[in-house]
Design an enzyme around this catalytic site. Structure first.
Site, PDB file in Angstrom:
ATOM      1  N   ARG A 179     -51.174 -38.535  10.467  1.00  0.00           N
ATOM      2  CA  ARG A 179     -51.457 -39.532  11.504  1.00  0.00           C
ATOM      3  C   ARG A 179     -52.666 -39.028  12.283  1.00  0.00           C
ATOM      4  O   ARG A 179     -52.995 -37.840  12.240  1.00  0.00           O
ATOM      5  CB  ARG A 179     -50.265 -39.679  12.451  1.00  0.00           C
ATOM      6  CG  ARG A 179     -49.104 -40.393  11.824  1.00  0.00           C
ATOM      7  CD  ARG A 179     -47.952 -40.501  12.792  1.00  0.00           C
ATOM      8  NE  ARG A 179     -48.223 -41.396  13.912  1.00  0.00           N
ATOM      9  CZ  ARG A 179     -47.379 -41.592  14.920  1.00  0.00           C
ATOM     10  NH1 ARG A 179     -46.230 -40.962  14.956  1.00  0.00           N
ATOM     11  NH2 ARG A 179     -47.688 -42.425  15.906  1.00  0.00           N
ATOM     12  N   HIS A 180     -53.296 -39.905  12.991  1.00  0.00           N
ATOM     13  CA  HIS A 180     -54.366 -39.496  13.910  1.00  0.00           C
ATOM     14  C   HIS A 180     -53.768 -38.558  14.957  1.00  0.00           C
ATOM     15  O   HIS A 180     -52.541 -38.525  15.147  1.00  0.00           O
ATOM     16  CB  HIS A 180     -54.946 -40.741  14.598  1.00  0.00           C
ATOM     17  CG  HIS A 180     -53.871 -41.591  15.212  1.00  0.00           C
ATOM     18  ND1 HIS A 180     -53.307 -41.289  16.432  1.00  0.00           N
ATOM     19  CD2 HIS A 180     -53.219 -42.684  14.747  1.00  0.00           C
ATOM     20  CE1 HIS A 180     -52.372 -42.170  16.705  1.00  0.00           C
ATOM     21  NE2 HIS A 180     -52.285 -43.033  15.697  1.00  0.00           N
ATOM     22  N   ASN A 186     -50.790 -43.564  22.965  1.00  0.00           N
ATOM     23  CA  ASN A 186     -49.520 -42.882  22.670  1.00  0.00           C
ATOM     24  C   ASN A 186     -48.924 -42.334  23.962  1.00  0.00           C
ATOM     25  O   ASN A 186     -47.720 -42.453  24.214  1.00  0.00           O
ATOM     26  CB  ASN A 186     -49.703 -41.713  21.696  1.00  0.00           C
ATOM     27  CG  ASN A 186     -50.041 -42.142  20.284  1.00  0.00           C
ATOM     28  OD1 ASN A 186     -50.691 -41.420  19.546  1.00  0.00           O
ATOM     29  ND2 ASN A 186     -49.601 -43.327  19.892  1.00  0.00           N
ATOM     30  N   ARG A 230     -59.272 -43.723  16.813  1.00  0.00           N
ATOM     31  CA  ARG A 230     -58.420 -42.522  16.837  1.00  0.00           C
ATOM     32  C   ARG A 230     -58.367 -41.785  15.499  1.00  0.00           C
ATOM     33  O   ARG A 230     -58.198 -40.568  15.463  1.00  0.00           O
ATOM     34  CB  ARG A 230     -57.022 -42.854  17.373  1.00  0.00           C
ATOM     35  CG  ARG A 230     -56.273 -43.979  16.666  1.00  0.00           C
ATOM     36  CD  ARG A 230     -55.129 -44.424  17.575  1.00  0.00           C
ATOM     37  NE  ARG A 230     -54.230 -45.428  17.017  1.00  0.00           N
ATOM     38  CZ  ARG A 230     -54.459 -46.735  17.012  1.00  0.00           C
ATOM     39  NH1 ARG A 230     -55.606 -47.221  17.473  1.00  0.00           N
ATOM     40  NH2 ARG A 230     -53.543 -47.579  16.544  1.00  0.00           N
ATOM     41  N   GLU A 250     -53.979 -49.884  11.544  1.00  0.00           N
ATOM     42  CA  GLU A 250     -52.550 -49.951  11.895  1.00  0.00           C
ATOM     43  C   GLU A 250     -52.007 -51.373  11.754  1.00  0.00           C
ATOM     44  O   GLU A 250     -52.770 -52.359  11.833  1.00  0.00           O
ATOM     45  CB  GLU A 250     -52.356 -49.438  13.346  1.00  0.00           C
ATOM     46  CG  GLU A 250     -50.927 -49.437  13.880  1.00  0.00           C
ATOM     47  CD  GLU A 250     -49.921 -48.664  13.014  1.00  0.00           C
ATOM     48  OE1 GLU A 250     -49.815 -48.939  11.807  1.00  0.00           O
ATOM     49  OE2 GLU A 250     -49.199 -47.814  13.574  1.00  0.00           O
ATOM     50  N   LYS A 279     -36.829 -55.143  10.156  1.00  0.00           N
ATOM     51  CA  LYS A 279     -38.143 -54.610  10.543  1.00  0.00           C
ATOM     52  C   LYS A 279     -39.173 -54.733   9.412  1.00  0.00           C
ATOM     53  O   LYS A 279     -40.363 -54.841   9.664  1.00  0.00           O
ATOM     54  CB  LYS A 279     -37.975 -53.133  10.957  1.00  0.00           C
ATOM     55  CG  LYS A 279     -39.129 -52.593  11.781  1.00  0.00           C
ATOM     56  CD  LYS A 279     -38.816 -51.195  12.296  1.00  0.00           C
ATOM     57  CE  LYS A 279     -40.011 -50.562  12.966  1.00  0.00           C
ATOM     58  NZ  LYS A 279     -39.793 -49.166  13.327  1.00  0.00           N
ATOM     59  N   HIS A 315     -52.317 -44.394  10.329  1.00  0.00           N
ATOM     60  CA  HIS A 315     -51.394 -44.712  11.428  1.00  0.00           C
ATOM     61  C   HIS A 315     -49.941 -44.695  10.947  1.00  0.00           C
ATOM     62  O   HIS A 315     -49.679 -44.782   9.744  1.00  0.00           O
ATOM     63  CB  HIS A 315     -51.756 -46.091  11.981  1.00  0.00           C
ATOM     64  CG  HIS A 315     -53.202 -46.204  12.335  1.00  0.00           C
ATOM     65  ND1 HIS A 315     -53.685 -45.981  13.593  1.00  0.00           N
ATOM     66  CD2 HIS A 315     -54.295 -46.464  11.563  1.00  0.00           C
ATOM     67  CE1 HIS A 315     -55.008 -46.117  13.596  1.00  0.00           C
ATOM     68  NE2 HIS A 315     -55.400 -46.414  12.379  1.00  0.00           N
ATOM     69  N   GLN A 316     -49.036 -44.665  11.923  1.00  0.00           N
ATOM     70  CA  GLN A 316     -47.612 -44.521  11.614  1.00  0.00           C
ATOM     71  C   GLN A 316     -47.099 -45.533  10.587  1.00  0.00           C
ATOM     72  O   GLN A 316     -46.519 -45.144   9.563  1.00  0.00           O
ATOM     73  CB  GLN A 316     -46.824 -44.641  12.922  1.00  0.00           C
ATOM     74  CG  GLN A 316     -45.335 -44.526  12.764  1.00  0.00           C
ATOM     75  CD  GLN A 316     -44.636 -44.338  14.105  1.00  0.00           C
ATOM     76  OE1 GLN A 316     -44.017 -43.325  14.338  1.00  0.00           O
ATOM     77  NE2 GLN A 316     -44.762 -45.319  14.984  1.00  0.00           N
ATOM     78  N   ALA A 317     -47.315 -46.830  10.853  1.00  0.00           N
ATOM     79  CA  ALA A 317     -46.745 -47.853   9.964  1.00  0.00           C
ATOM     80  C   ALA A 317     -47.379 -47.767   8.572  1.00  0.00           C
ATOM     81  O   ALA A 317     -46.692 -47.887   7.554  1.00  0.00           O
ATOM     82  CB  ALA A 317     -46.961 -49.247  10.567  1.00  0.00           C
TER      83      ALA A 317
HETATM   84  O1  G3H Z   1     -47.209 -50.487  16.108  1.00  0.00           O
HETATM   85  C1  G3H Z   1     -47.337 -49.293  16.116  1.00  0.00           C
HETATM   86  C2  G3H Z   1     -46.511 -48.338  15.436  1.00  0.00           C
HETATM   87  O2  G3H Z   1     -47.235 -47.332  14.824  1.00  0.00           O
HETATM   88  C3  G3H Z   1     -45.582 -48.959  14.432  1.00  0.00           C
HETATM   89  O3  G3H Z   1     -44.386 -48.458  14.809  1.00  0.00           O
HETATM   90  O4  G3H Z   1     -43.243 -50.165  13.462  1.00  0.00           O
HETATM   91  O5  G3H Z   1     -41.987 -48.305  14.583  1.00  0.00           O
HETATM   92  O6  G3H Z   1     -42.980 -50.168  15.935  1.00  0.00           O
HETATM   93  P1  G3H Z   1     -43.079 -49.327  14.693  1.00  0.00           P
END
Ligand code: G3H
Length: 401
Positions: A179-180, A186, A230, A250, A279, A315-317
């Site tokens: 991740r960044h 954050n 980022r 992201e 989700k 990014h996370q997702a």
């Molecule tokens: O939207 C930003 C997040 O990196 C995604 O996380 O899917 O757990 O809300 P999330």
């Protein structure tokens, strides 16, 4: 399990028949194709002609098993992993499955030297076989020269499978994911946006070159980032060629971009609940779902398969989707995996699976993890992703700075 069939593939039934000289090649290709299909929500199953004890399954029984399975809902691809099959067996399989409206596609992966006559005599006889009402669909791939021979590939699914197989680079390589570094958003618990790194995030960016060099030595590496600030700031000090992909941006949170989870829960309570309930499929108003991200990053995966060593800073997702592809994580679970900040993940594909190494730095960072059913950020999330990291081994080391 959440399953959504890729548009336009509902009525296609395809039997993919693997033909290789080397058992390990077959194992590797079969495993990769199964994973790729699963990731795209194409329902796929591998059929072997030996049971677990190694006892041969009769040809007629095997065909019955495949045809019965295809009667189930949304079944699309059966991969036949058979011993001693040759391309010249093609007409037999083709005519049998055709009766049940199942297409066949032969994928032959062979060395350049060995089996030189495969491309000439057997194929000639196959294609001129009088019993065949239609020519066979097949692709022959030459290992070293990468020469290919494709015959009668007639629909999108077959084309997609062939394109995927063509792109697979069987050389030893590793993929690093990060991740960044921690960003200003954050720290403020906001999602999305295009903020810069926090001071701790910058520290991570400064540490990354050492971390990577220790891993990779003199080997070549390419660094991929998203187009957002980022990730580019995180890659800033890395002395390698860099490429920014829009496809690695992201997940787009639409009207919720720039909000905290608490604000989303207050302003859009129904959406907040709907996202928690599913989700993977939930699409933000004016934004994206995880399913959308998977579709958007498919070209990245294709290119990743072709490349040698790659470091992806994103990014996370997006990382959850990439990780799910390599580790075969079910759709329903992938959006809930924890991918912490300031941690480098190394994936090394092998014929038996994917080896995972995690390198956790000791640069602190906030958690960005929201548990299901709550709008709170959890400081110690249960590490769901480790469940999928144990295919071979997981190593964690602390990098002192
Ligand atoms: O939207 C930003 C997040 O990196 C995604 O996380 O899917 O757990 O809300 P999330």
């Amino acid at each position: 399990m959440t399953l959504k069939i890729v548009d336009g593939m509902e009525n296609k039934k395809l039997c993919l028949i693997m033909v290789t000289e080397d058992e390990r090649d077959k194992c590797f290709l079969t495993q990769k194709l199964t994973r790729y299909m699963g990731w795209l929500a194409i329902r796929c199953k591998v059929f072997k002609d030996r049971d677990i004890q190694g006892i041969e399954i009769k040809f007629d029984d095997l065909v019955t098993n495949v045809c019965e399975w295809f009667k189930e809902e949304h079944t699309t691809v059966a991969i036949l992993d058979l011993e001693n099959i040759k391309l010249s067996d093609g007409p037999k399989y083709d005519s049998i499955f055709r009766r049940d409206h199942i297409d066949t596609l032969f994928v032959e992966y062979i060395g350049d030297e060995a089996n030189q006559d495969t491309l000439s005599t057997p194929l000639e006889s196959i294609t001129s076989n009088k019993e065949l009402t239609d020519p066979l669909s097949y692709v022959v791939l030459r290992k070293e020269s990468k020469d290919i021979l494709v015959n009668k590939v007639e629909n999108y699914l077959q084309t997609r499978i062939i394109f995927y197989v063509l792109n697979i680079n069987m050389e030893n390589k590793s993929i690093w994911l990060s991740r960044h570094g921690e960003s200003v958003f954050n720290l403020e618990e906001k999602i999305g946006g295009d903020s810069s790194l926090s001071p701790r995030g910058q520290k991570y960016a400064q540490l990354l070159p050492d971390l990577i060099t220790k891993e990779i030595g003199e080997s070549p590496l390419i660094v991929w980032t998203s187009t957002l600030r980022r990730t580019q700031e995180t890659a800033k000090y890395l002395p390698y060629k860099k490429l920014a992909w829009k496809a690695l941006d992201e997940l787009d949170a639409g009207v919720c971009d720039g909000m905290t989870y608490k604000e989303i829960e207050e302003e859009y309570p129904e959406d907040f609940k709907a996202r928690d309930d599913d989700k993977y499929q939930y699409r933000y108003r004016g934004g994206e779902s995880y399913a959308d991200v998977v579709n958007r990053i498919e070209p990245v995966i294709m290119e990743l398969e072709r490349q040698e060593n790659v470091l992806i800073i994103t990014h996370q997702a997006v990382l959850r989707c990439i990780y799910a592809y390599f580790m075969n994580v079910p759709q329903g679970e992938s959006p809930w995996m924890t991918i912490p900040l300031h941690t480098l993940i190394k994936l090394t594909p092998t014929t038996d699976g994917v080896k995972v190494t995690r390198i956790k730095t000791d640069i602190p960072a906030v958690s960005t993890y929201k548990e299901k059913g709550s709008s709170d950020i959890t400081s110690n999330p249960s590490n769901l992703s480790s469940k999928y990291a144990n295919i071979l081994e997981e190593v964690s080391t602390i990098q002192k700075i």
